[in-house]
Motif scaffolding. Structure first.
Motif, PDB file in Angstrom:
ATOM      1  N   ILE A 280      17.938   7.207   7.662  1.00 34.51           N
ATOM      2  CA  ILE A 280      17.562   8.778   7.680  1.00 34.51           C
ATOM      3  C   ILE A 280      17.613   9.112   6.229  1.00 34.51           C
ATOM      4  CG2 ILE A 280      17.940  11.000   8.495  1.00 34.51           C
ATOM      5  CD1 ILE A 280      19.067   9.529  11.034  1.00 34.51           C
ATOM      6  N   ASP A 281      16.485   9.756   5.968  1.00 33.41           N
ATOM      7  CA  ASP A 281      16.416  10.426   4.506  1.00 33.41           C
ATOM      8  C   ASP A 281      16.876  12.014   4.906  1.00 33.41           C
ATOM      9  OD1 ASP A 281      15.864  11.103   1.962  1.00 33.41           O
ATOM     10  OD2 ASP A 281      13.682  11.909   2.488  1.00 33.41           O
ATOM     11  N   ALA A 282      18.100  12.471   4.085  1.00 32.79           N
ATOM     12  CA  ALA A 282      18.603  13.762   4.453  1.00 32.79           C
ATOM     13  C   ALA A 282      18.813  14.806   3.371  1.00 32.79           C
ATOM     14  CB  ALA A 282      19.894  13.333   5.428  1.00 32.79           C
ATOM     15  N   LEU A 283      18.926  15.859   3.578  1.00 27.84           N
ATOM     16  CA  LEU A 283      19.709  16.783   2.795  1.00 27.84           C
ATOM     17  C   LEU A 283      21.007  17.414   3.171  1.00 27.84           C
ATOM     18  CD1 LEU A 283      19.606  18.519   0.245  1.00 27.84           C
ATOM     19  CD2 LEU A 283      17.929  20.079   1.640  1.00 27.84           C
ATOM     20  N   LEU A 284      22.029  17.299   2.603  1.00 25.88           N
ATOM     21  CA  LEU A 284      23.265  17.805   3.069  1.00 25.88           C
ATOM     22  C   LEU A 284      23.514  18.912   2.358  1.00 25.88           C
ATOM     23  CD1 LEU A 284      25.064  14.630   2.943  1.00 25.88           C
ATOM     24  CD2 LEU A 284      23.610  15.152   4.775  1.00 25.88           C
ATOM     25  N   THR A 285      23.639  20.141   2.923  1.00 20.21           N
ATOM     26  CA  THR A 285      23.964  21.380   2.320  1.00 20.21           C
ATOM     27  C   THR A 285      25.329  22.001   2.827  1.00 20.21           C
ATOM     28  OG1 THR A 285      21.763  21.997   1.946  1.00 20.21           O
ATOM     29  CG2 THR A 285      23.130  23.728   1.689  1.00 20.21           C
ATOM     30  N   PHE A 286      26.229  22.341   1.944  1.00 16.62           N
ATOM     31  CA  PHE A 286      27.527  22.666   2.420  1.00 16.62           C
ATOM     32  C   PHE A 286      27.753  24.100   1.739  1.00 16.62           C
ATOM     33  CE2 PHE A 286      27.778  18.510   3.843  1.00 16.62           C
ATOM     34  CZ  PHE A 286      28.562  18.534   4.885  1.00 16.62           C
ATOM     35  N   LEU A 287      28.209  25.073   2.561  1.00 16.45           N
ATOM     36  CA  LEU A 287      28.422  26.353   1.773  1.00 16.45           C
ATOM     37  C   LEU A 287      29.640  27.026   2.137  1.00 16.45           C
ATOM     38  CD1 LEU A 287      25.037  28.047   2.955  1.00 16.45           C
ATOM     39  CD2 LEU A 287      25.544  26.774   0.741  1.00 16.45           C
ATOM     40  N   PHE A 288      30.557  27.460   1.134  1.00 14.34           N
ATOM     41  CA  PHE A 288      31.849  28.040   1.489  1.00 14.34           C
ATOM     42  C   PHE A 288      32.119  29.362   0.932  1.00 14.34           C
ATOM     43  CE2 PHE A 288      31.774  23.524   0.861  1.00 14.34           C
ATOM     44  CZ  PHE A 288      32.644  22.905   1.975  1.00 14.34           C
ATOM     45  N   GLY A 289      32.594  30.279   1.762  1.00 14.78           N
ATOM     46  CA  GLY A 289      32.640  31.667   1.349  1.00 14.78           C
ATOM     47  C   GLY A 289      34.338  32.096   1.493  1.00 14.78           C
ATOM     48  N   ASP A 290      34.405  33.281   0.813  1.00 16.15           N
ATOM     49  CA  ASP A 290      35.580  33.783   0.797  1.00 16.15           C
ATOM     50  C   ASP A 290      36.815  32.880   0.543  1.00 16.15           C
ATOM     51  OD1 ASP A 290      34.376  36.336   1.550  1.00 16.15           O
ATOM     52  OD2 ASP A 290      34.165  35.480   3.429  1.00 16.15           O
ATOM     53  N   VAL A 291      36.577  32.005  -0.409  1.00 14.09           N
ATOM     54  CA  VAL A 291      37.816  30.848  -0.503  1.00 14.09           C
ATOM     55  C   VAL A 291      39.018  31.243  -1.348  1.00 14.09           C
ATOM     56  CG1 VAL A 291      35.918  29.028  -0.457  1.00 14.09           C
ATOM     57  CG2 VAL A 291      36.538  30.202  -2.517  1.00 14.09           C
TER      58      VAL A 291
ATOM     59  N   GLU B  26      40.463  34.322   4.908  1.00 14.95           N
ATOM     60  CA  GLU B  26      39.406  34.093   5.795  1.00 14.95           C
ATOM     61  C   GLU B  26      38.373  32.971   5.505  1.00 14.95           C
ATOM     62  OE1 GLU B  26      39.570  36.359   8.413  1.00 14.95           O
ATOM     63  OE2 GLU B  26      41.560  36.991   7.621  1.00 14.95           O
ATOM     64  N   LYS B  27      38.835  32.231   4.899  1.00 14.21           N
ATOM     65  CA  LYS B  27      37.835  30.984   4.372  1.00 14.21           C
ATOM     66  C   LYS B  27      36.869  30.718   5.564  1.00 14.21           C
ATOM     67  CE  LYS B  27      41.194  29.034   1.418  1.00 14.21           C
ATOM     68  NZ  LYS B  27      42.160  29.906   1.196  1.00 14.21           N
ATOM     69  N   ARG B  28      35.694  30.511   4.968  1.00 15.48           N
ATOM     70  CA  ARG B  28      34.580  30.106   6.074  1.00 15.48           C
ATOM     71  C   ARG B  28      33.614  29.179   5.392  1.00 15.48           C
ATOM     72  NH1 ARG B  28      29.884  33.417   5.338  1.00 15.48           N
ATOM     73  NH2 ARG B  28      30.537  35.047   3.721  1.00 15.48           N
ATOM     74  N   TYR B  29      32.861  28.254   6.403  1.00 14.81           N
ATOM     75  CA  TYR B  29      31.877  27.492   5.714  1.00 14.81           C
ATOM     76  C   TYR B  29      30.733  27.171   6.560  1.00 14.81           C
ATOM     77  CZ  TYR B  29      33.303  23.116   7.992  1.00 14.81           C
ATOM     78  OH  TYR B  29      33.540  22.229   8.981  1.00 14.81           O
ATOM     79  N   ARG B  30      29.488  26.695   5.914  1.00 16.77           N
ATOM     80  CA  ARG B  30      28.497  26.249   7.105  1.00 16.77           C
ATOM     81  C   ARG B  30      27.850  25.312   6.326  1.00 16.77           C
ATOM     82  NH1 ARG B  30      23.734  29.464   9.157  1.00 16.77           N
ATOM     83  NH2 ARG B  30      23.046  27.870  10.754  1.00 16.77           N
ATOM     84  N   ARG B  31      27.253  24.144   7.391  1.00 14.35           N
ATOM     85  CA  ARG B  31      26.574  23.230   6.850  1.00 14.35           C
ATOM     86  C   ARG B  31      25.342  22.929   7.523  1.00 14.35           C
ATOM     87  NH1 ARG B  31      26.137  21.248  11.819  1.00 14.35           N
ATOM     88  NH2 ARG B  31      27.801  20.257  12.653  1.00 14.35           N
ATOM     89  N   PHE B  32      24.469  22.592   6.699  1.00 17.95           N
ATOM     90  CA  PHE B  32      23.003  22.140   7.007  1.00 17.95           C
ATOM     91  C   PHE B  32      22.757  20.446   6.907  1.00 17.95           C
ATOM     92  CE2 PHE B  32      23.087  26.479   5.803  1.00 17.95           C
ATOM     93  CZ  PHE B  32      22.439  27.302   6.795  1.00 17.95           C
ATOM     94  N   ILE B  33      22.360  19.957   7.784  1.00 19.23           N
ATOM     95  CA  ILE B  33      21.832  18.398   7.554  1.00 19.23           C
ATOM     96  C   ILE B  33      20.340  18.529   7.966  1.00 19.23           C
ATOM     97  CG2 ILE B  33      22.308  16.060   8.205  1.00 19.23           C
ATOM     98  CD1 ILE B  33      24.729  17.797   7.451  1.00 19.23           C
ATOM     99  N   ASP B  34      19.557  18.566   6.937  1.00 17.66           N
ATOM    100  CA  ASP B  34      18.094  18.749   7.077  1.00 17.66           C
ATOM    101  C   ASP B  34      17.518  17.024   7.046  1.00 17.66           C
ATOM    102  OD1 ASP B  34      17.636  21.439   7.198  1.00 17.66           O
ATOM    103  OD2 ASP B  34      18.260  21.285   5.485  1.00 17.66           O
TER     104      ASP B  34
END
Length: 144
Positions: A95-106, A110-118
């Motif tokens: 699978i050809d993929a784009l892995l995007t990881f975002l981290f906030g308020d580090v 209240e640390k948080r993160y979100r991921r996108f797997i396209d």
């Protein structure tokens, strides 16, 4: 889940400092990729993740009293080839993929993160400076 010895995260070589204190960034990537794919097909097994090319990074910070900068948000995006098995290990796919990881308020508790797997066509379209920045800024603003 730690990274597998079959994984290749060489795209990040020399850039490990951009993970801003993540204890096991490669294990996190592997775990999140497998979770995302299993949400689509429950018995998916990721055999390997091979990163490709140059990753993209974005970082936001604030000045501290001593004129140093404290990182508040950061993210990265990297192209990858995912080797997977599914259907009780009878079928496989590259699978050809784009892995995007975002981290906030580090810088807070209240640390948080979100991921996108396209995957497939979306992976190619999404690996664009403007698209990455748009996702990053939307995440920063708290968009889902």
């Amino acid at each position: 889940m730690p990274a597998s010895p079959d994984d290749d995260f060489c795209a990040f070589e020399g850039r490990e400092h951009m993970f801003f204190g993540l204890r096991d960034p490669f294990g996190l990537i592997r775990s999140e990729v497998e979770d995302a794919l299993r949400a689509q097909i429950a018995d998916t097994e990721v055999l390997s993740i091979a990163t490709l090319g140059e990753p993209k990074f974005l970082t936001l910070g604030r000045k501290a009293e001593d004129e140093k900068v404290i990182v508040t948000h950061f993210g990265f995006a990297v192209r990858a080839k995912l080797t997977v098995l599914f259907d009780e290990r009878r079928k496989g796919e590259l699978i050809d993929a784009l892995l995007t990881f975002l981290f906030g308020d580090v810088d807070t508790n209240e640390k948080r993160y979100r991921r996108f797997i396209d995957v497939h066509e979306e992976a190619e379209r999404g690996f664009d400076d403007a698209a990455f920045k748009e996702r990053f800024l939307a995440f920063r603003q708290g968009a889902k």
